[in-house]
Design a protein around this motif. Structure first.
Motif, PDB file in Angstrom:
ATOM      1  N   UNK A   1      50.787  46.846  44.643  1.00  0.00           N
ATOM      2  CA  UNK A   1      51.083  46.629  46.057  1.00  0.00           C
ATOM      3  C   UNK A   1      50.020  45.689  46.626  1.00  0.00           C
ATOM      4  N   UNK A   2      50.402  44.884  47.597  1.00  0.00           N
ATOM      5  CA  UNK A   2      49.392  44.174  48.374  1.00  0.00           C
ATOM      6  C   UNK A   2      48.585  45.213  49.146  1.00  0.00           C
ATOM      7  N   UNK A   3      47.339  44.896  49.454  1.00  0.00           N
ATOM      8  CA  UNK A   3      46.440  45.889  50.042  1.00  0.00           C
ATOM      9  C   UNK A   3      47.002  46.545  51.295  1.00  0.00           C
TER      10      UNK A   3
ATOM     11  N   UNK B   1      48.009  57.382  47.687  1.00  0.00           N
ATOM     12  CA  UNK B   1      48.552  58.040  46.495  1.00  0.00           C
ATOM     13  C   UNK B   1      48.646  57.068  45.325  1.00  0.00           C
ATOM     14  N   UNK B   2      49.100  55.836  45.624  1.00  0.00           N
ATOM     15  CA  UNK B   2      49.177  54.824  44.567  1.00  0.00           C
ATOM     16  C   UNK B   2      47.779  54.384  44.131  1.00  0.00           C
ATOM     17  N   UNK B   3      46.842  54.357  45.073  1.00  0.00           N
ATOM     18  CA  UNK B   3      45.448  54.067  44.713  1.00  0.00           C
ATOM     19  C   UNK B   3      44.918  55.146  43.776  1.00  0.00           C
ATOM     20  N   UNK B   4      45.055  56.398  44.213  1.00  0.00           N
ATOM     21  CA  UNK B   4      44.484  57.510  43.439  1.00  0.00           C
ATOM     22  C   UNK B   4      45.114  57.633  42.055  1.00  0.00           C
ATOM     23  N   UNK B   5      46.431  57.439  41.969  1.00  0.00           N
ATOM     24  CA  UNK B   5      47.122  57.612  40.688  1.00  0.00           C
ATOM     25  C   UNK B   5      46.657  56.581  39.666  1.00  0.00           C
ATOM     26  N   UNK B   6      46.507  55.343  40.083  1.00  0.00           N
ATOM     27  CA  UNK B   6      46.114  54.277  39.160  1.00  0.00           C
ATOM     28  C   UNK B   6      44.641  54.402  38.774  1.00  0.00           C
TER      29      UNK B   6
ATOM     30  N   UNK C   1      46.985  43.795  43.038  1.00  0.00           N
ATOM     31  CA  UNK C   1      46.552  44.838  42.121  1.00  0.00           C
ATOM     32  C   UNK C   1      45.163  45.376  42.487  1.00  0.00           C
ATOM     33  N   UNK C   2      44.953  45.656  43.765  1.00  0.00           N
ATOM     34  CA  UNK C   2      43.653  46.140  44.200  1.00  0.00           C
ATOM     35  C   UNK C   2      43.249  47.427  43.514  1.00  0.00           C
ATOM     36  N   UNK C   3      44.204  48.349  43.340  1.00  0.00           N
ATOM     37  CA  UNK C   3      43.893  49.625  42.684  1.00  0.00           C
ATOM     38  C   UNK C   3      43.574  49.414  41.203  1.00  0.00           C
ATOM     39  N   UNK C   4      44.392  48.643  40.540  1.00  0.00           N
ATOM     40  CA  UNK C   4      44.214  48.382  39.110  1.00  0.00           C
ATOM     41  C   UNK C   4      42.937  47.585  38.847  1.00  0.00           C
ATOM     42  N   UNK C   5      42.695  46.543  39.662  1.00  0.00           N
ATOM     43  CA  UNK C   5      41.507  45.720  39.473  1.00  0.00           C
ATOM     44  C   UNK C   5      40.240  46.538  39.686  1.00  0.00           C
ATOM     45  N   UNK C   6      40.231  47.401  40.700  1.00  0.00           N
ATOM     46  CA  UNK C   6      39.063  48.240  40.947  1.00  0.00           C
ATOM     47  C   UNK C   6      38.823  49.202  39.794  1.00  0.00           C
TER      48      UNK C   6
ATOM     49  N   UNK D   1      40.757  34.042  41.169  1.00  0.00           N
ATOM     50  CA  UNK D   1      41.445  35.331  41.123  1.00  0.00           C
ATOM     51  C   UNK D   1      42.860  35.126  40.601  1.00  0.00           C
ATOM     52  N   UNK D   2      43.313  36.018  39.711  1.00  0.00           N
ATOM     53  CA  UNK D   2      44.685  35.916  39.213  1.00  0.00           C
ATOM     54  C   UNK D   2      45.671  35.996  40.383  1.00  0.00           C
ATOM     55  N   UNK D   3      46.558  35.040  40.435  1.00  0.00           N
ATOM     56  CA  UNK D   3      47.587  35.065  41.466  1.00  0.00           C
ATOM     57  C   UNK D   3      47.133  34.535  42.797  1.00  0.00           C
ATOM     58  N   UNK D   4      45.875  34.071  42.892  1.00  0.00           N
ATOM     59  CA  UNK D   4      45.367  33.546  44.158  1.00  0.00           C
ATOM     60  C   UNK D   4      45.696  32.083  44.342  1.00  0.00           C
ATOM     61  N   UNK D   5      45.355  31.572  45.524  1.00  0.00           N
ATOM     62  CA  UNK D   5      45.608  30.163  45.804  1.00  0.00           C
ATOM     63  C   UNK D   5      44.695  29.312  44.927  1.00  0.00           C
ATOM     64  N   UNK D   6      45.192  28.190  44.424  1.00  0.00           N
ATOM     65  CA  UNK D   6      44.368  27.319  43.582  1.00  0.00           C
ATOM     66  C   UNK D   6      43.209  26.708  44.367  1.00  0.00           C
TER      67      UNK D   6
END
Length: 304
Positions: A107-109, A115-120, A168-173, A299-304
């Protein structure tokens, strides 16, 4: 195959599909006896099915190898403890732990709920810490009993944890936390004969099918499937073997036929005026430092 892991016992979490399955099969092909852990959840962590773990075990056995399933939740204390106990009960030892279990809830931040933060974070970070903690306790006991192990831990990081990934803020963290955990474990456990490293793979799995959709649509040149998860496993097997005795506290990127040694945070340009900075002076110093520093990796997926 060379039998590089003959006599060793390896545990692989999240080994029912994707990268974990490839690692388990490759370890078994090199002679390791394998504990195949998998909850059999969906790509977002929902549900559960013991079938994937048992299917990988059956495949290893059909090829003449030795394997047992484990379908507990390694992000719980009881599940992680039973994972180590399964290896000891089935094979009498534990030599290699490959932490790989995980899922995504991207999800975008501004749309990412707790719940999605905690689960990942739970599955990726706690799911690395607890198996490592229980395996390390066993290896420390072995070392203190005069049986120093040549133990190996291979953690699964990600480029998202090294440079970030939009959505992917949760996954990246969590994956950044895995790198920090790897560095600490390598420093703390070396005295007991344990080597701890991490890989940051790029491969086709259920978690990455959208990310690599374009690459997967391209024909494989010369028959080489650049996104196959099996491309990552040779390095994981080597890091999980006794041959990797001199390597610890490192992070390796693995994609297609490329292995990259990632170099982590270290001091760069500095400014010191010998006293407390003024606000304006601090800003001026920062501008000067940025002007003499290398630009950050995008950053992956960020602006060039």
């Amino acid at each position: 195959m060379t039998g590089l892991c003959s006599g060793r016992v390896a545990v692989v979490t999240g080994a029912g599909r994707g990268l974990g399955r490839a690692h388990a099969l490759a370890l078994a092909a090199e002679g390791a006896r394998v504990v195949v852990n998998d909850l059999g959840v969906a790509a977002d962590g929902s549900g559960g099915d013991t079938g994937p773990a048992h299917a990988v075990v059956a495949r290893i056995r059909a090829a003449g190898g030795a394997a047992v399933p484990h379908t507990g939740d390694v992000a719980t204390t009881s599940g992680a403890a039973s994972l180590v106990e399964t290896a000891l009960d089935a094979f009498g030892r534990l030599d290699t732990l490959v932490n790989n279990a995980g899922f995504l809830r991207d999800r975008m931040l501004v749309n990412l709920d707790e719940n999605d933060w905690d689960a990942v974070v739970r599955v990726h970070l706690r799911g690395h810490f607890l198996p490592l903690r229980h395996a390390a306790a066993h290896w420390r006991s072995e070392a203190k009993a005069g049986r120093p192990p040549r133990a190996r831990v291979v953690n699964t990081g990600s480029g998202a944890g090294l440079v970030g990934s939009v959505g992917q803020g949760n996954y990246a963290a969590a994956k950044a936390g895995v790198v920090g955990l790897t560095l600490v474990a390598a420093a703390e456990l070396g005295r007991y004969g344990v080597r701890v490293n991490a890989v940051a793979p790029a491969a086709r799995t259920r978690m990455t099918e959208r990310t690599f959709a374009e690459a997967m649509a391209l024909p494989a040149p010369g028959g080489f499937d650049a996104m196959a998860p099996e491309n990552v496993s040779p390095l994981v097997v080597w890091l999980g073997s006794a041959d990797s005795d001199s390597v610890t506290g490192r992070v390796f990127g693995v994609e297609a036929g490329r292995i990259t040694l990632w170099e982590g945070w270290r001091p760069g340009p500095a400014a010191d005026n010998g006293d407390r900075w003024t606000v304006a002076g601090a800003g001026e110093a920062v501008r000067g430092l940025l002007g003499s520093a290398a630009p950050p990796w995008p950053v992956h997926g960020g602006a060039p």
